[in-house]
Design a protein around this motif. Structure first.
Motif, PDB file in Angstrom:
ATOM      1  N   GLY A 150       0.704  -1.453  -0.154  1.00 51.49           N
ATOM      2  CA  GLY A 150       0.328   0.011  -0.060  1.00 51.49           C
ATOM      3  C   GLY A 150       1.018   1.098   0.149  1.00 51.49           C
ATOM      4  O   GLY A 150       0.732   2.574   0.067  1.00 51.49           O
ATOM      5  N   SER A 151       2.684   0.829   0.193  1.00 50.43           N
ATOM      6  CA  SER A 151       3.353   2.379   0.189  1.00 50.43           C
ATOM      7  C   SER A 151       2.840   3.302  -1.963  1.00 50.43           C
ATOM      8  O   SER A 151       2.631   2.821  -1.986  1.00 50.43           O
ATOM      9  CB  SER A 151       4.964   1.866   0.093  1.00 50.43           C
ATOM     10  N   THR A 152       3.262   4.757  -0.762  1.00 50.73           N
ATOM     11  CA  THR A 152       2.964   4.936  -2.315  1.00 50.73           C
ATOM     12  C   THR A 152       4.021   6.433  -1.664  1.00 50.73           C
ATOM     13  O   THR A 152       4.469   6.437  -1.250  1.00 50.73           O
ATOM     14  CB  THR A 152       1.433   6.031  -2.348  1.00 50.73           C
ATOM     15  N   ARG A 153       4.699   6.630  -2.889  1.00 51.26           N
ATOM     16  CA  ARG A 153       5.572   7.914  -2.980  1.00 51.26           C
ATOM     17  C   ARG A 153       7.130   7.627  -2.579  1.00 51.26           C
ATOM     18  O   ARG A 153       7.524   7.918  -1.813  1.00 51.26           O
ATOM     19  CB  ARG A 153       4.626   8.766  -2.854  1.00 51.26           C
ATOM     20  N   GLN A 154       6.876   5.986  -2.478  1.00 53.27           N
ATOM     21  CA  GLN A 154       7.991   5.473  -1.549  1.00 53.27           C
ATOM     22  C   GLN A 154       8.907   4.935  -2.326  1.00 53.27           C
ATOM     23  O   GLN A 154       8.564   4.548  -3.404  1.00 53.27           O
ATOM     24  CB  GLN A 154       7.847   4.890  -0.771  1.00 53.27           C
ATOM     25  N   LYS A 155      10.107   4.850  -1.998  1.00 58.25           N
ATOM     26  CA  LYS A 155      11.194   3.996  -2.896  1.00 58.25           C
ATOM     27  C   LYS A 155      10.996   2.556  -2.880  1.00 58.25           C
ATOM     28  O   LYS A 155      11.305   1.475  -1.392  1.00 58.25           O
ATOM     29  CB  LYS A 155      12.990   3.836  -2.585  1.00 58.25           C
ATOM     30  N   LEU A 156      11.122   1.732  -3.465  1.00 57.70           N
ATOM     31  CA  LEU A 156      10.317   0.214  -3.032  1.00 57.70           C
ATOM     32  C   LEU A 156      11.842  -0.702  -3.333  1.00 57.70           C
ATOM     33  O   LEU A 156      12.495  -0.270  -4.893  1.00 57.70           O
ATOM     34  CB  LEU A 156       9.464  -0.412  -4.001  1.00 57.70           C
ATOM     35  N   MET A 157      11.882  -1.263  -2.557  1.00 58.42           N
ATOM     36  CA  MET A 157      12.839  -2.222  -3.571  1.00 58.42           C
ATOM     37  C   MET A 157      12.568  -3.406  -4.536  1.00 58.42           C
ATOM     38  O   MET A 157      11.998  -4.198  -3.827  1.00 58.42           O
ATOM     39  CB  MET A 157      13.425  -2.992  -1.327  1.00 58.42           C
ATOM     40  N   THR A 158      12.958  -2.878  -5.640  1.00 55.40           N
ATOM     41  CA  THR A 158      12.717  -4.571  -6.396  1.00 55.40           C
ATOM     42  C   THR A 158      13.908  -5.671  -7.187  1.00 55.40           C
ATOM     43  O   THR A 158      15.154  -4.783  -6.415  1.00 55.40           O
ATOM     44  CB  THR A 158      12.777  -3.623  -7.336  1.00 55.40           C
ATOM     45  N   TYR A 200      20.710   4.308 -11.244  1.00 53.53           N
ATOM     46  CA  TYR A 200      20.762   5.243  -9.942  1.00 53.53           C
ATOM     47  C   TYR A 200      21.612   6.156  -9.887  1.00 53.53           C
ATOM     48  O   TYR A 200      22.333   6.894  -8.244  1.00 53.53           O
ATOM     49  CB  TYR A 200      20.605   3.309  -8.485  1.00 53.53           C
ATOM     50  N   ARG A 201      23.008   6.255 -10.254  1.00 49.91           N
ATOM     51  CA  ARG A 201      24.103   6.476 -10.417  1.00 49.91           C
ATOM     52  C   ARG A 201      25.036   5.750  -9.581  1.00 49.91           C
ATOM     53  O   ARG A 201      25.509   6.885  -8.358  1.00 49.91           O
ATOM     54  CB  ARG A 201      24.312   7.981  -9.997  1.00 49.91           C
ATOM     55  N   TRP A 202      25.147   4.724  -9.081  1.00 52.01           N
ATOM     56  CA  TRP A 202      26.118   3.906  -7.980  1.00 52.01           C
ATOM     57  C   TRP A 202      26.933   3.729  -8.760  1.00 52.01           C
ATOM     58  O   TRP A 202      28.076   3.595  -7.804  1.00 52.01           O
ATOM     59  CB  TRP A 202      25.100   3.248  -7.693  1.00 52.01           C
ATOM     60  N   PHE A 203      27.533   3.776  -9.725  1.00 55.23           N
ATOM     61  CA  PHE A 203      28.738   3.167 -10.616  1.00 55.23           C
ATOM     62  C   PHE A 203      29.742   4.360 -11.196  1.00 55.23           C
ATOM     63  O   PHE A 203      28.835   4.874 -11.882  1.00 55.23           O
ATOM     64  CB  PHE A 203      28.796   1.595 -11.631  1.00 55.23           C
ATOM     65  N   GLU A 204      30.707   3.918 -11.321  1.00 52.13           N
ATOM     66  CA  GLU A 204      31.689   5.006 -12.240  1.00 52.13           C
ATOM     67  C   GLU A 204      32.283   3.882 -12.722  1.00 52.13           C
ATOM     68  O   GLU A 204      33.055   3.298 -12.035  1.00 52.13           O
ATOM     69  CB  GLU A 204      31.947   6.231 -11.577  1.00 52.13           C
ATOM     70  N   ARG A 205      33.144   3.927 -13.929  1.00 47.52           N
ATOM     71  CA  ARG A 205      34.086   3.627 -14.759  1.00 47.52           C
ATOM     72  C   ARG A 205      35.550   4.136 -14.360  1.00 47.52           C
ATOM     73  O   ARG A 205      36.019   5.226 -14.363  1.00 47.52           O
ATOM     74  CB  ARG A 205      33.461   3.525 -16.385  1.00 47.52           C
ATOM     75  N   LYS A 206      36.022   3.203 -14.284  1.00 39.99           N
ATOM     76  CA  LYS A 206      37.291   3.439 -13.809  1.00 39.99           C
ATOM     77  C   LYS A 206      38.697   3.088 -14.285  1.00 39.99           C
ATOM     78  O   LYS A 206      39.818   3.912 -14.789  1.00 39.99           O
ATOM     79  CB  LYS A 206      37.644   2.625 -12.041  1.00 39.99           C
ATOM     80  N   GLY A 207      38.451   2.545 -15.956  1.00 41.29           N
ATOM     81  CA  GLY A 207      39.183   2.306 -16.859  1.00 41.29           C
ATOM     82  C   GLY A 207      38.100   1.326 -17.620  1.00 41.29           C
ATOM     83  O   GLY A 207      37.298   1.127 -17.753  1.00 41.29           O
ATOM     84  N   ARG A 208      39.368   0.564 -19.148  1.00 32.21           N
ATOM     85  CA  ARG A 208      38.490   0.178 -20.196  1.00 32.21           C
ATOM     86  C   ARG A 208      38.630  -1.273 -18.464  1.00 32.21           C
ATOM     87  O   ARG A 208      39.407  -2.473 -18.382  1.00 32.21           O
ATOM     88  CB  ARG A 208      39.932  -0.582 -20.861  1.00 32.21           C
ATOM     89  N   THR A 218      27.901   4.469  -2.188  1.00 25.44           N
ATOM     90  CA  THR A 218      28.259   4.202  -1.077  1.00 25.44           C
ATOM     91  C   THR A 218      27.159   4.918   0.444  1.00 25.44           C
ATOM     92  O   THR A 218      26.587   4.058   1.236  1.00 25.44           O
ATOM     93  CB  THR A 218      29.068   5.200  -0.676  1.00 25.44           C
ATOM     94  N   ALA A 219      25.622   5.785   0.129  1.00 28.18           N
ATOM     95  CA  ALA A 219      24.824   6.094   0.331  1.00 28.18           C
ATOM     96  C   ALA A 219      23.944   5.469   0.798  1.00 28.18           C
ATOM     97  O   ALA A 219      23.354   4.693   1.536  1.00 28.18           O
ATOM     98  CB  ALA A 219      24.394   7.396   0.112  1.00 28.18           C
ATOM     99  N   ALA A 220      23.735   4.351  -0.492  1.00 29.07           N
ATOM    100  CA  ALA A 220      22.809   3.437  -0.892  1.00 29.07           C
ATOM    101  C   ALA A 220      23.443   2.538   0.314  1.00 29.07           C
ATOM    102  O   ALA A 220      21.784   1.690   0.881  1.00 29.07           O
ATOM    103  CB  ALA A 220      22.969   3.243  -2.223  1.00 29.07           C
ATOM    104  N   LEU A 221      24.714   2.114   0.416  1.00 28.99           N
ATOM    105  CA  LEU A 221      24.068   1.140   1.008  1.00 28.99           C
ATOM    106  C   LEU A 221      24.672   1.255   2.573  1.00 28.99           C
ATOM    107  O   LEU A 221      23.872  -0.048   3.536  1.00 28.99           O
ATOM    108  CB  LEU A 221      26.112   0.617   0.932  1.00 28.99           C
TER     109      LEU A 221
END
Length: 245
Positions: A150-158, A200-208, A218-221
């Motif tokens: 019944g949650s609305t406007r909440q982040k869901l754990m999919t 979610y913009r949780w990753f960044e590419r550091k090299g090939r 980190t905040a997501a953890l």
């Protein structure tokens, strides 16, 4: 303009039906309106100021008497469907119940407009096997029950968020990793797309072919630390040799 009583619906609907050759009578054996044309089965119409559950229940009760049952109510201001629904939703619901729908729109300077939204015809909903399979897959791919019904406007754990979080956790534990390593550690064959899309913009590419986590990752953890125990985690000894050295 809002009506004060459902009795205001009677006259315009009666006139509408009479133009189609029906003879109309009111309050016949507790039915708000009964219309008969020749030898055809009777048409029963139940009237209410607005679309409500009691109106539907009343209509269903009248279906014991005839298959031609309509529920009628005033068309809300600006023509919007009531209860924040769409007209398609109301039509589909009433068709599934075997009920017809009539609306009446009132004006200050012209005659009311009567509209048959849907006819009381038998309706069998078509099953969507693909959509049903997606539900089953989503259910099975979640590691636990982390949402509140019944949650609305909440982040869901999919399941998708869990898979992304699992990758964040592994990179946090082992340092930057390749898609291949993450695929082996998680068992998720779709890791490449998850990293590249980076929803979610949780990753960044550091090299090939090497990915690290961002500050958002980190905040997501911390935000989802209650989910981590349910995820499958592996220790350093199970990392590929070239990345464990």
């Amino acid at each position: 303009m809002a009506i004060q009583s459902e009795t205001e619906l009677y006259a315009p609907i009666k006139s509408f039906l009479e133009r189609q050759g029906y003879v109309v009578r009111a309050e016949v054996k507790h039915c708000d309106l009964v219309a008969i044309r020749g030898d055809e089965p009777p048409v029963i119409i139940e009237l209410k100021k607005s679309f409500t559950i009691p109106l539907l229940v009343q209509g269903l009760e009248r279906m014991k008497l005839t298959e031609q049952v309509y529920v009628a109510f005033e068309l809300p201001a600006k023509g919007r469907a009531p209860h924040r629904l769409r007209w398609d939703d109301i039509s589909r619901l009433c068709r599934m119940l075997g009920l017809g729908v009539i609306t009446v729109q009132f004006f200050q300077r012209k005659a009311p407009l009567v509209d048959i939204v849907c006819e009381p015809t038998p309706y069998t909903p078509r099953s969507n096997k693909r959509a049903a399979l997606r539900i089953v897959n989503e259910f099975r791919e979640r590691s636990g029950d982390y949402n509140i019904g019944g949650s609305t406007r909440q982040k869901l754990m999919t399941a998708y968020r869990e898979k992304a979080l699992h990758c964040v956790y592994l990179i946090k534990q082992h340092g930057p990793l390749s898609p291949k390593s993450l695929r082996e550690l998680t068992g998720n064959s779709a890791v490449n797309g998850l990293l590249q899309k980076n929803y979610y913009r949780w990753f960044e590419r550091k090299g090939r072919g090497i990915y690290d986590i961002t500050l958002q990752g980190t905040a997501a953890l911390s935000e989802y630390k209650h989910v981590l125990p349910g995820l499958t985690t592996l220790d350093n000894s199970q990392l590929p040799a070239q990345e464990n050295s």
